[in-house]
Design an enzyme around this catalytic site. Sequence first.
Site, PDB file in Angstrom:
ATOM      1  N   ALA A 150       0.807  -1.236   0.000  1.00 27.97           N
ATOM      2  CA  ALA A 150       0.000   0.000   0.000  1.00 27.97           C
ATOM      3  C   ALA A 150       0.836   1.281   0.000  1.00 27.97           C
ATOM      4  O   ALA A 150       0.285   2.378   0.165  1.00 27.97           O
ATOM      5  CB  ALA A 150      -1.000   0.030   1.157  1.00 27.97           C
ATOM      6  N   ALA A 151       2.157   1.165  -0.222  1.00 32.38           N
ATOM      7  CA  ALA A 151       2.983   2.382  -0.302  1.00 32.38           C
ATOM      8  C   ALA A 151       2.492   3.270  -1.454  1.00 32.38           C
ATOM      9  O   ALA A 151       2.375   4.493  -1.310  1.00 32.38           O
ATOM     10  CB  ALA A 151       4.444   2.016  -0.497  1.00 32.38           C
ATOM     11  N   GLY A 152       2.189   2.642  -2.589  1.00 35.08           N
ATOM     12  CA  GLY A 152       1.691   3.407  -3.736  1.00 35.08           C
ATOM     13  C   GLY A 152       0.324   4.015  -3.459  1.00 35.08           C
ATOM     14  O   GLY A 152       0.026   5.130  -3.884  1.00 35.08           O
ATOM     15  N   ASP A 153      -0.515   3.283  -2.728  1.00 34.70           N
ATOM     16  CA  ASP A 153      -1.850   3.804  -2.393  1.00 34.70           C
ATOM     17  C   ASP A 153      -1.726   5.037  -1.502  1.00 34.70           C
ATOM     18  O   ASP A 153      -2.481   6.008  -1.651  1.00 34.70           O
ATOM     19  CB  ASP A 153      -2.678   2.728  -1.673  1.00 34.70           C
TER      20      ASP A 153
HETATM   21  O1  RIB Z   1      -1.846  -1.857  -3.056  1.00 36.75           O
HETATM   22  C1  RIB Z   1      -1.954  -2.810  -2.039  1.00 36.75           C
HETATM   23  C2  RIB Z   1      -3.224  -3.576  -2.185  1.00 36.75           C
HETATM   24  O2  RIB Z   1      -3.157  -4.353  -3.348  1.00 36.75           O
HETATM   25  C3  RIB Z   1      -3.488  -4.558  -1.075  1.00 36.75           C
HETATM   26  O3  RIB Z   1      -4.161  -3.999   0.017  1.00 36.75           O
HETATM   27  C4  RIB Z   1      -4.258  -5.671  -1.779  1.00 36.75           C
HETATM   28  O4  RIB Z   1      -5.590  -5.741  -1.373  1.00 36.75           O
HETATM   29  C5  RIB Z   1      -4.146  -5.362  -3.256  1.00 36.75           C
HETATM   30  O5  RIB Z   1      -5.278  -4.811  -3.748  1.00 36.75           O
END
Ligand code: RIB
Length: 304
Positions: free
Chosen positions: A250-253
């Site tokens: 989730a670093a990119g998120d």
């Molecule tokens: O970007 C990370 C996410 O990728 C995770 O939380 C997983 O659910 C996938 O969707």
Amino acid sequence: MKKILVVGSLNMDCVVSVPTMPAPGETIMGSGVDFIPGGKGANQAYAIGKLGGQVQMLGSVGPDALGETLKANLAAVNVDTTGIVVNQAEQTGQAFITLDGQGRNSIIVIGGANQSLTTEMIDQFKQAIADSDIIVMQLEIPLEVVMYVKEYALSLGKTIIVDPAPATKDIPTEFWNGIDYIKPNETELALLTNREGTSKADVLAGARELIAKSVKNVIVTLGEAGCLLVTKDQELTFEPYKVEAVDTTAAGDCFIAGLALSLSKSEKIEDAIRFGQQVSALSVMKKGAQTSVPSIAEMQEKWG
Ligand code: RIB
């Protein structure tokens, strides 16, 4: 502050910790398993909400406990969840994540309800799109839906941010038209532009190709090398914020969330990128997707 709408996926992440990644055919002992709220869309909405943004999410879950948990987690940080549809015929999306001792991961996503989103469902929420200023999307829902939302948002003059993950090769040319901000990492960019390499020259050529296809800002994240902003008129390098990485999930998120939140406060793109980097850097210091999103207090303590 402008209103942000995230259209995307919700997954429950099943995270298995291992000392090293198993090779094909190998059996190894893991050290533990955790169930952590995730999904690229939900992670982005969660981080925006936790950091004080005004955010709604459109997506789909199944009629199960996982879906309930994911919605409740978003609601706990003030994400408007009224656009998350419960699809009676599907299971909530799940991601199976193997996390090694160096903080690296491999992820398998079972899309479930995320893949059942249709343009007809989006039609029910056109008002939510019209009421928002910034639309954030990823590629864990059907591409057809992403393109449909983008075209409608474009017709209303909204700001469109796309995180092209997971990246795929089969993106039609019209997909790119009118996107304001796109944030691939170097591997995703190579895939999206059919390139073999990820050298600086490859990255620049790939980014320029997307600019030529009418994307306004291409932000390429380069891991420990920082990131690069490419527009029609400039190329700007951003130094990395160095931290001890425990888990890069989730670093990119978190980068996207920071970027969108900063833009929602009408801050300059350079500041929005730096803020995205800071949110992302703090997130890799903790395990998990939504469990790793920093609070406002943690951001202030670390970055001032
Ligand atoms: O970007 C990370 C996410 O990728 C995770 O939380 C997983 O659910 C996938 O969707």
